[in-house]
Design an enzyme around this catalytic site. Sequence first.
Site, short mmCIF file in Angstrom:
data_model
loop_
_atom_site.label_atom_id
_atom_site.label_comp_id
_atom_site.label_asym_id
_atom_site.label_seq_id
_atom_site.Cartn_x
_atom_site.Cartn_y
_atom_site.Cartn_z
N ARG A 129 0.82 -1.22 0.00
CA ARG A 129 0.00 0.00 0.00
C ARG A 129 0.86 1.27 0.00
O ARG A 129 1.95 1.28 0.54
CB ARG A 129 -0.97 -0.04 1.20
CG ARG A 129 -1.94 -1.19 1.07
CD ARG A 129 -2.82 -1.36 2.29
NE ARG A 129 -3.75 -0.26 2.47
CZ ARG A 129 -4.58 -0.17 3.51
NH1 ARG A 129 -4.56 -1.12 4.46
NH2 ARG A 129 -5.41 0.83 3.62
N GLN A 176 -6.95 9.12 7.01
CA GLN A 176 -5.63 8.70 7.50
C GLN A 176 -4.59 9.79 7.21
O GLN A 176 -3.75 10.08 8.05
CB GLN A 176 -5.22 7.37 6.87
CG GLN A 176 -6.11 6.22 7.36
CD GLN A 176 -5.79 4.89 6.71
OE1 GLN A 176 -4.83 4.76 5.96
NE2 GLN A 176 -6.61 3.89 7.00
N ASP A 326 -15.35 1.85 3.42
CA ASP A 326 -15.06 0.44 3.71
C ASP A 326 -16.28 -0.46 3.48
O ASP A 326 -16.18 -1.69 3.65
CB ASP A 326 -14.58 0.29 5.16
CG ASP A 326 -13.25 1.00 5.38
OD1 ASP A 326 -12.52 1.24 4.39
OD2 ASP A 326 -12.95 1.33 6.54
N LYS A 353 -6.70 -0.36 -0.91
CA LYS A 353 -7.00 -0.82 0.46
C LYS A 353 -6.21 -2.12 0.70
O LYS A 353 -5.22 -2.38 0.02
CB LYS A 353 -8.50 -1.01 0.64
CG LYS A 353 -9.30 0.28 0.49
CD LYS A 353 -8.99 1.25 1.60
CE LYS A 353 -9.77 2.55 1.44
NZ LYS A 353 -9.38 3.55 2.43
N ARG A 357 -10.05 -3.73 -3.93
CA ARG A 357 -11.38 -4.26 -3.57
C ARG A 357 -12.35 -4.27 -4.74
O ARG A 357 -13.31 -5.06 -4.73
CB ARG A 357 -11.95 -3.45 -2.39
CG ARG A 357 -11.22 -3.74 -1.10
CD ARG A 357 -11.70 -2.95 0.09
NE ARG A 357 -11.10 -3.49 1.31
CZ ARG A 357 -11.11 -2.88 2.49
NH1 ARG A 357 -11.70 -1.71 2.62
NH2 ARG A 357 -10.56 -3.45 3.55
N ARG A 400 -12.43 -7.47 4.84
CA ARG A 400 -13.77 -7.08 4.34
C ARG A 400 -14.19 -7.92 3.13
O ARG A 400 -15.38 -8.19 2.93
CB ARG A 400 -13.82 -5.59 4.02
CG ARG A 400 -13.40 -4.73 5.21
CD ARG A 400 -14.21 -3.48 5.41
NE ARG A 400 -13.58 -2.68 6.45
CZ ARG A 400 -13.90 -2.73 7.75
NH1 ARG A 400 -14.87 -3.52 8.18
NH2 ARG A 400 -13.27 -1.98 8.65
O1 LIG Z 1 -8.86 6.99 9.47
C1 LIG Z 1 -9.34 5.85 9.58
O2 LIG Z 1 -9.53 5.30 10.68
C2 LIG Z 1 -9.70 5.13 8.34
C3 LIG Z 1 -9.78 5.81 7.15
C4 LIG Z 1 -10.11 5.17 5.87
O3 LIG Z 1 -8.92 5.08 5.10
P1 LIG Z 1 -8.40 6.29 4.16
O4 LIG Z 1 -7.96 7.40 5.02
O5 LIG Z 1 -7.24 5.69 3.40
O6 LIG Z 1 -9.56 6.63 3.27
C5 LIG Z 1 -10.68 3.78 6.04
O7 LIG Z 1 -10.66 3.09 4.82
C6 LIG Z 1 -9.96 2.98 7.10
O8 LIG Z 1 -10.55 1.74 7.29
C7 LIG Z 1 -10.00 3.69 8.43
C1 LIG Z 2 -9.18 -0.03 4.89
C2 LIG Z 2 -9.30 -0.57 6.10
O1 LIG Z 2 -8.38 -0.47 7.12
P1 LIG Z 2 -6.89 0.06 7.13
O2 LIG Z 2 -6.73 1.12 6.09
O3 LIG Z 2 -6.70 0.57 8.54
O4 LIG Z 2 -5.99 -1.12 6.87
C3 LIG Z 2 -10.53 -1.30 6.49
O5 LIG Z 2 -10.65 -1.63 7.67
O6 LIG Z 2 -11.40 -1.58 5.65
#
Ligand SMILES: O=C(O)C1=C[C@@H](OP(=O)(O)O)[C@@H](O)[C@H](O)C1
Ligand SMILES: C=C(OP(=O)(O)O)C(=O)O
Length: 443
Positions: A129, A176, A326, A353, A357, A400
């Site tokens: 990633r 994130q 998600d 992800k 997906r 998922r």
């Molecule tokens: O900030 C978080 O806790 C999350 C943000 C999302 O990711 P992205 O920031 O890459 O969209 C999500 O897909 C992930 O499961 C949790």
């Molecule tokens: C994208 C996910 O988590 P992470 O980015 O924290 O691995 C998820 O939980 O679907």
Amino acid sequence: MSHSAEPLPMIARRSGPLKGEAKVPGDKSISHRALILGALAVGETHITGLLEGQDVLDTAKAMQAFGARVERLGEGEWLVNGVGVGGFSEPEGVIDCGNSGTGVRLIMGAMATTPVTATFTGDASLSRRPMGRVTDPLELFGCEVTAREGKRLPVTIKGAADPVPVRYKTPVASAQIKSAVLLAALNAPGETVVIESEPTRDHTERMLAGFGATISTEVTDEGQVITLRGRPELRPQPVVVPRDPSSAAFPVAAALIVPGSEIRVPGVSRNPTRDGLYVTLLEMGADIRFENPREEGGEPVADLVVRHGPLKGVTVPPERAASMIDEFPILSVIACFAEGTTVMQGVHELRVKESDRIEAMAVGLVANGAEVGATDDTMTVHGKGGLKGGAICATHLDHRIAMSFLVAGLASEQPISVDDGSPIATSFPDFLPLMKGLGAQIG
Ligand SMILES: O=C(O)C1=C[C@@H](OP(=O)(O)O)[C@@H](O)[C@H](O)C1
Ligand SMILES: C=C(OP(=O)(O)O)C(=O)O
């Protein structure tokens, strides 16, 4: 911990009506943040309802490695003794974030403005990633980053000894990225500003405010402008983690597609930045009631009552994508059991992800008899009110994807198998017993 166990095949068969109460685990996003902010606060943060999935356990271990005391008191009940903003010590070993994008990206942010050096690794999925989306803005604070080709893990960060504040517009909608920048900003002097054109989940902002930081969000023509004043003393707060709407999506979907079902899912977060799936399901005609709306631990929650019934295809607009990012894998399953076409727009982020997906769901659903189309940024499912089933699906180290195909198998004509259900433990360790408790033929 990196994923090294043997693959764990699982199978789901057409089931009778699902009934009962589904107590899904604590919210994964909030659990990570509670541990990290607890580690950055001065004193003891008491957490209840923490998700004890592998992703969060890896973050707990990382906080210990940076010098916080992290203690488990009982089921979901944890105590974090923090070291204060700027108080992280240098970890002795490598920080292994396992399967967790949230864990690795937020922790990189939290340490980037403290003069310590840390190396981050993860499992095969996390190592594929992109990390540049976070390390690029962190470098603006003054830290030094070395990474594998393509800005992938392993990544080593030498934290900035003399950090400067930053103004940063996120290039993709990502909580994130936003959260990594805000956590780095905690130990930079002055004001850091993050601008996001599409709003994303706001748990970091809510929790920072709860811990006493000065933070504001303004909606402007540019988008959401979030301003954080650096160098606060974070004050520990009790954190009550609500149940995870992303995990709730699996029993909810199962109840919607298995005839005769009626289940209750108590205490689920209804934070508007996480609510897109539920908005979409109501548009599809789903029979979902939200009972006892209330506030718990600074987050809106409600009890969900879900009944099986007819569903119709809908178009999910791109501006909704971030609030259900998600949930698209499980929505693509529900869409197979609806009548008519469901179009999911603006979903390019699904390609980076735990797996791609869009590809993983399209391949698996087509193998089970569905009609699915995909572009870089959209996924289209031509719903026929059911699914044939009968195929084995690859889960690609993605929890998922595993749960989505297993839920599909509960209502398809033939059973559906997955090659490896072990990643489910990253976010929903009790998925199998919980689903069996509702009457699902799964194992
Ligand atoms: O900030 C978080 O806790 C999350 C943000 C999302 O990711 P992205 O920031 O890459 O969209 C999500 O897909 C992930 O499961 C949790
Ligand atoms: C994208 C996910 O988590 P992470 O980015 O924290 O691995 C998820 O939980 O679907």
